[in-house]
Scaffold this motif. Structure first.
Motif, short mmCIF file in Angstrom:
data_model
loop_
_atom_site.label_atom_id
_atom_site.label_comp_id
_atom_site.label_asym_id
_atom_site.label_seq_id
_atom_site.Cartn_x
_atom_site.Cartn_y
_atom_site.Cartn_z
N HIS A 1 0.80 -1.48 0.07
CA HIS A 1 0.68 0.13 0.21
C HIS A 1 0.78 0.93 -0.03
CE1 HIS A 1 -3.33 -1.96 1.55
NE2 HIS A 1 -3.65 -2.37 0.67
N ALA A 2 1.84 1.27 1.08
CA ALA A 2 3.31 2.82 1.29
C ALA A 2 3.13 2.63 -0.86
CB ALA A 2 4.18 2.74 2.23
N ILE A 3 3.77 1.99 -1.24
CA ILE A 3 4.91 2.07 -2.07
C ILE A 3 3.64 1.74 -3.55
CG2 ILE A 3 6.61 0.56 -3.56
CD1 ILE A 3 8.18 -0.37 -1.15
N SER A 4 2.94 1.54 -3.43
CA SER A 4 1.51 2.27 -4.50
C SER A 4 1.32 3.51 -4.50
CB SER A 4 0.50 1.41 -3.90
OG SER A 4 -0.34 2.52 -3.24
N HIS A 5 1.73 4.01 -3.84
CA HIS A 5 1.74 5.85 -4.32
C HIS A 5 2.76 6.31 -5.06
CE1 HIS A 5 0.81 10.01 -3.71
NE2 HIS A 5 1.77 10.45 -3.78
N TYR A 6 3.87 5.72 -5.04
CA TYR A 6 5.22 6.17 -5.65
C TYR A 6 4.68 5.34 -6.89
CZ TYR A 6 7.63 8.04 -1.48
OH TYR A 6 8.09 8.08 -0.82
N ASN A 7 4.62 4.30 -7.18
CA ASN A 7 4.03 3.34 -8.12
C ASN A 7 3.40 4.23 -9.66
OD1 ASN A 7 4.13 1.05 -10.46
ND2 ASN A 7 1.93 1.04 -9.60
N LYS A 8 2.49 5.44 -8.82
CA LYS A 8 2.09 6.10 -9.32
C LYS A 8 2.73 7.59 -10.29
CE LYS A 8 -1.93 6.46 -6.19
NZ LYS A 8 -2.81 6.62 -5.01
N TYR A 9 4.24 7.65 -9.80
CA TYR A 9 4.59 8.31 -10.39
C TYR A 9 6.25 7.72 -10.95
CZ TYR A 9 1.30 10.89 -7.57
OH TYR A 9 0.23 11.78 -7.30
N PHE A 10 6.55 6.34 -10.25
CA PHE A 10 7.44 6.80 -10.86
C PHE A 10 7.42 4.73 -11.54
CE2 PHE A 10 8.32 8.72 -7.55
CZ PHE A 10 9.16 9.90 -7.66
N ASN A 11 9.34 4.13 -12.14
CA ASN A 11 8.90 3.37 -12.82
C ASN A 11 9.79 2.25 -11.78
OD1 ASN A 11 7.87 3.94 -15.51
ND2 ASN A 11 9.69 5.43 -15.52
#
Lengths: 118, 95, 525
Positions: free
Chosen positions: C149-159
């Motif tokens: 969940h926490a990293i899914s936010h970064y997944n929206k912006y980064f490869n």
């Protein structure tokens, strides 16, 4: 020692020779650790050993500034860590190389980037 | 090994936040030999050989009842043998 | 506190006894040995399961209460982070690559741990051990979910974050954590606890979750530090399970001592090798630094591990084999690992780079005995080549260690100028290792490790291409075919950070001035 198990435990080895189109040979260049590790190459057993110098190694190690300076007549080979004198005209198989053998070469006088063994 | 002649240290670390603060202060009050080291987000308390966390001291700090198991919420890590009951929580090495 | 209302009927110790052992029973329709068939064959002798102690004395009701509280705190931070575009507040977009490794290599292990503890939580004869293992199984599932969940936010912006489960089963470097865990899970329940709870969690995981997470805080990543510390708060309990299991086995029967020592030797070494990637994250992937890997090793392994083994000496347990070699490695392994990932940056779904001058100077200062002499020259050479438009990528597949599955980049103990080569023969075939430790592990159980799924060998056996791919076609590009099988987004997930989409996007979102020159050069293979 062997694996302690509840029931008979016997499974095939994954990396036997028959599972590969050609035997594997591992090659490392001593004192040039910019190339992080030795490499693994499937090479047909009838490849002449001399083809390593002329055809195989340049593509792998050519980017190193020491590579062009190698005196191939002075190169020292090791097989499984022991000094070894291959015959460049004979094939890998005729030089006694078998599946998953590891060979290394030393290039006297060349000690890597700024002498760092890199 | 650099620990042969010295007493081994136990440690306990908490998130560096307001809930953990009275616990940290209680530990420092009850363990004069302990020291606290702060790094971003974290406070780590080291003590030679032994460390105790007392419920009563935390309750004095906050003025309200405290269940020692609440420390799980902000606990980050620890080292040493643990013994816990309703009134205190201890860390120690046997040697 | 005179206002305290005391409602407790039982003290902590009595409540623990009632809620764990008090709820268990011995079977009568079937013999206990048949219901619990797995906890004897390893040779560990247990005479009295009642002696098993959980010193936290955590019962299931309290467990749910405190875990619920941890979750509420964590999700409040994660949501605030997302609402405030926290991803723009991190020190530097290079840092995000540490999170990519986290979701690719660490998070799947949480899931494996969940499965492993569910298994042993069923199979111990003693109820105390079962309850502790079941709690840990739930913890590990929680870690898998909260990290995702926490990293899914970064997944929206980064490869590099969109395909972690798929990569875990395929990408070469992920065979290292995967094989570690499969090795542990295919042991018996006592070996599993010695491997995961003791050798990994007690002796080694502080190195991942404490200094690295403090580093995440220092780099402005409150989301990661919160999931990290939230996970680590469970680790305290897991570590305690590890040491209690060790003490329990050692106290139950002296015949258990040599078995336990053998497992400690094996799993310390396997865990140490696995942590190599954490060493690299710590020294190279945190733009703002808290402490070096070497300092973290000294604090958490040498000092703390030293105290632990000094304490266990009374049972006849000594420091794990290879301990001194591991301590010597603190000057080297982070640099050697970064070099390997720099070499093979075309084939891994995260970016690498040459550190800035300021960072190189920090490394020189932290590693006075090794960095300038052995590692700085290669990094400066890489930078020179990159600036000339020739970023170095290795296109040849590396030789791997049969046991840890890491490319053979570790050097000889006492000589950081020479690769450490070890080999043995089994069943007429040669097997190669990065160290005496890995060779010894193989020789203890060769019939297990001859089954190693070594990514390089699997590629050469033709098992890592999509169906229908014909490797005999003229012009066949094996690396491209393998990356296609990985489902790696070539040009976005891999290659150097310089010139990457992540770099450009982050600069644009932050409104930073375009990077002059450097971004244009050397991005492609």
């Amino acid at each position: 020692m062997s694996t302690v198990t509840l029931k008979p435990y016997d499974f095939p080895a994954k990396d036997v020779r028959e599972n590969f189109p050609a035997p594997l040979l591992y090659i490392g260049w001593d004192d040039h650790l910019m190339f992080a590790s030795p490499y693994c190459l499937p090479l047909p057993p009838d490849t002449p050993f001399g083809a390593l110098e002329s055809a195989v190694l340049p593509g792998i190690y050519g980017e190193h500034p020491d590579f062009g300076k190698i005196d191939w007549s002075a190169v020292q080979w090791l097989k499984s860590g022991q000094p070894w004198k291959p015959d460049p005209a004979r094939s890998l198989a005729d030089n006694g190389l078998r599946h998953k053998d590891v060979i290394r070469f030393r290039t006297p006088g060349l000690t890597g980037l700024k002498g760092s063994h890199s | 090994m650099n620990t042969v002649a010295t007493v081994s240290k136990v440690f306990i670390a908490f998130q560096d936040n307001e809930e953990a603060r009275p616990v940290v202060e209680a530990i420092l009050a009850d363990n004069p030999q302990a020291d606290a080291v702060y790094s971003p987000g974290l406070v780590k308390i080291n003590a030679p050989g032994h460390l105790v966390v007392r419920r009563a001291t935390i309750e004095e700090q906050t003025g309200r009842p405290f269940d020692l198991q609440q420390i799980h919420v902000n606990l980050v890590t620890l080292s040493g043998h643990i013994d816990e009951d309703d009134d205190q929580f201890t860390l120690s090495w046997n040697q | 506190m005179d206002t305290r209302v005391t409602k407790k009927k039982l003290g902590l110790k009595e409540r623990y006894a009632a809620m764990t052992r008090g709820l268990a029973w011995d079977t009568t329709y079937q013999p206990m040995d048949k219901v619990f068939p797995f906890d004897r064959y390893e040779g560990i002798k247990i005479h009295d399961w009642e002696k098993w102690e959980d010193p936290f004395r955590l019962t299931m009701d309290a467990y749910w209460k405190y875990q619920g509280e941890k979750e509420r705190k964590l999700y409040a931070v994660i949501e605030a982070f997302a609402q405030n575009n926290g991803q723009l507040g991190v020190a530097d977009a290079r840092y995000i690559n540490a999170l990519k490794i986290f979701i690719q290599a660490v998070t799947p292990l949480e899931y494996m741990a969940h499965r492993g503890f569910a298994h042993v939580g069923r199979h111990f004869t003693g109820a105390g051990a079962r309850v502790a293992a079941q709690m840990q199984s739930v913890d590990e599932l929680r870690h898998f979910q909260t990290e995702t969940h926490a990293i899914s936010h970064y997944n929206k912006y980064f490869n590099g974050m969109h395909n972690a489960s798929h990569w875990y089963d395929r990408v070469w470097y992920l065979a290292v954590p995967k094989s570690f865990f499969e090795d542990a899970m295919s042991g018996g329940p006592f070996e599993f606890l010695t491997a995961v709870s003791f050798s990994f969690e007690y002796v080694l995981t502080n190195l991942l979750f404490v200094p690295f997470m403090s580093g995440a805080a220092h780099n402005g990543d409150m989301s990661t530090v919160t999931f990290g510390f939230s996970a680590q708060s469970d680790e305290s309990r897991h570590m305690t399970l590890g040491i209690e299991c060790i003490k329990f086995m050692l106290e139950q029967d002296p015949a258990n001592v040599p078995i336990v020592q053998r497992w400690i030797d094996k799993w310390f070494w396997r865990g140490y090798r696995l942590l190599t990637i954490v060493a690299m994250m710590q020294d190279y992937m945190l733009p703002k630094r808290v402490m070096s890997w070497k300092e973290a090793w000294e604090m958490y392994a040498e000092e703390n591990g030293g105290a632990l083994f000094k304490d266990l000496a009374r049972y006849g347990i000594r420091l794990p084999k290879g301990w001194e070699i591991a301590c010597e490695g603190k000057d080297h392994i982070s640099h050697q690992a970064w070099n390997a990932f720099y070499n093979f940056a075309a084939a891994a779904p995260f970016h690498t780079w040459v550190p800035t001058d300021e960072e190189l100077n920090w490394l020189s200062e932290k590693y006075p005995d090794s960095f300038d002499q052995y590692y700085r020259p290669r990094l400066e050479f890489y930078r020179e080549r990159q600036q000339a438009g020739h970023r170095y990528y290795s296109k040849t597949l590396p030789m791997l260690c049969t046991t840890c599955q890491i490319p053979m980049f570790f050097t000889e103990p006492g000589d950081p100028t020479k690769i450490c080569y070890r080999e043995t023969t089994h069943g007429g075939d040669k097997y190669h290792f990065c160290s005496d430790g890995c060779k010894h592990i193989f020789e203890q159980e060769p019939e297990k490790y001859v089954q190693s799924w070594l990514p390089v060998h699997q590629i050469y056996q033709g098992h890592c291409f999509k169906p229908g791919v014909d490797p005999t076609q003229p012009g066949f590009d094996p690396l491209a075919a393998v990356l296609d099988w990985y489902d790696l987004n070539v040009g976005r997930d891999n290659f150097d950070f310089e010139g990457s989409e992540d770099q450009r996007n982050f600069a644009t979102w932050r409104g930073d001035a375009p990077q002059a020159g450097s971004a244009k050069k050397g991005g492609a293979a």
